[in-house]
Design a protein around this motif. Structure first.
Motif, PDB file in Angstrom:
ATOM      1  N   SER A  37      33.787 -41.214  -5.630  1.00 27.57           N
ATOM      2  CA  SER A  37      34.228 -41.646  -4.311  1.00 27.57           C
ATOM      3  C   SER A  37      33.415 -40.946  -3.239  1.00 27.57           C
ATOM      4  N   ALA A  38      33.176 -41.668  -2.164  1.00 29.22           N
ATOM      5  CA  ALA A  38      32.508 -41.055  -1.019  1.00 29.22           C
ATOM      6  C   ALA A  38      33.449 -39.997  -0.448  1.00 29.22           C
ATOM      7  N   PRO A  39      32.909 -38.891   0.003  1.00 28.27           N
ATOM      8  CA  PRO A  39      33.780 -37.854   0.566  1.00 28.27           C
ATOM      9  C   PRO A  39      34.477 -38.346   1.831  1.00 28.27           C
ATOM     10  N   ALA A  40      35.669 -37.833   2.048  1.00 24.18           N
ATOM     11  CA  ALA A  40      36.459 -38.207   3.227  1.00 24.18           C
ATOM     12  C   ALA A  40      35.968 -37.406   4.430  1.00 24.18           C
ATOM     13  N   VAL A  41      34.870 -37.866   5.006  1.00 24.53           N
ATOM     14  CA  VAL A  41      34.245 -37.176   6.133  1.00 24.53           C
ATOM     15  C   VAL A  41      34.464 -38.000   7.404  1.00 24.53           C
ATOM     16  N   THR A  42      34.839 -37.317   8.474  1.00 20.89           N
ATOM     17  CA  THR A  42      34.888 -37.967   9.786  1.00 20.89           C
ATOM     18  C   THR A  42      33.623 -37.558  10.526  1.00 20.89           C
ATOM     19  N   PHE A  43      32.824 -38.548  10.890  1.00 23.85           N
ATOM     20  CA  PHE A  43      31.579 -38.304  11.600  1.00 23.85           C
ATOM     21  C   PHE A  43      31.846 -38.328  13.106  1.00 23.85           C
ATOM     22  N   MET A  44      31.037 -37.599  13.866  1.00 25.72           N
ATOM     23  CA  MET A  44      31.117 -37.634  15.324  1.00 25.72           C
ATOM     24  C   MET A  44      29.845 -38.296  15.837  1.00 25.72           C
ATOM     25  N   SER A  45      30.033 -39.421  16.512  1.00 27.89           N
ATOM     26  CA  SER A  45      28.867 -40.169  16.988  1.00 27.89           C
ATOM     27  C   SER A  45      28.262 -39.512  18.214  1.00 27.89           C
ATOM     28  N   ILE A  46      27.032 -39.923  18.538  1.00 22.70           N
ATOM     29  CA  ILE A  46      26.357 -39.381  19.716  1.00 22.70           C
ATOM     30  C   ILE A  46      27.049 -39.834  21.003  1.00 22.70           C
ATOM     31  N   LYS A  47      27.924 -40.834  20.882  1.00 22.31           N
ATOM     32  CA  LYS A  47      28.682 -41.316  22.037  1.00 22.31           C
ATOM     33  C   LYS A  47      30.051 -40.656  22.126  1.00 22.31           C
TER      34      LYS A  47
END
Length: 173
Positions: A37-47
């Motif tokens: 499974s893909a890791p449960a990561v929350t990304f922060m966008s440049i916006k």
């Protein structure tokens, strides 16, 4: 007598090696057939927007770890844009994750001047790269299916015709 005993056991080392190799082969086969499974990561966008695992669930996703200082990353980016544009209407999501050593202002400038059409995120602490298996080489791209399973990991520029076939199959499923 001693010589006879050692020579009678001479077959033991090759046989043991064969058993160990067979076992290792089976373990590798099992590992290859288990999609992680893909890791449960929350990304922060440049916006400044959060890209949560929940917002990506049910979609085919490409997560591309890259850097503005990476020649291969910059060279492949136009084809990444073409790939995204070709499949976005079918449900493809794309998150370009800039590595932690990439200065945020360089990333923002690159994304704006090239008008990148997909989400661009900053991995300022390196947590996303760590969660995805300690990504250190750029570019590294993950293709994730609708169920959140990693279908493929590309290190370096992918072979785009093969990538497109993989995406088409995943988007149909």
């Amino acid at each position: 007598m001693q010589a006879t005993t050692s020579s009678s056991k001479a077959w033991l080392k090759p046989a043991l090696a064969a058993v160990l190799l067979a076992g290792a082969g089976l373990a590798a086969y099992a590992t290859l057939n288990q999609r992680s499974s893909a890791p449960a990561v929350t990304f922060m966008s440049i916006k400044g927007e959060k890209i949560s695992p929940e917002s990506l669930h049910g979609k085919v996703v490409m997560v591309n770890f890259w850097a503005t200082s990476c020649a291969t990353c910059v060279a492949e980016m136009p084809q990444m844009v073409e790939t995204y544009n070709k499949y976005k209407s079918q449900g493809l999501e794309f998150v370009a994750v800039a590595m932690k050593d990439d200065p945020p202002n360089y990333v923002v400038n690159y994304a704006e001047t090239r008008q990148l059409p997909f989400k661009v995120a900053l991995d300022v602490a390196g947590d996303a790269a760590k969660a995805y298996g300690n990504v250190a080489m750029t570019p590294t791209t993950f293709v994730i299916d609708k169920d959140g399973k990693i279908l493929k990991r590309y290190v370096g520029q992918p072979e785009f015709p093969a990538l497109h076939k993989l995406l088409e199959k995943a988007l149909q499923g």
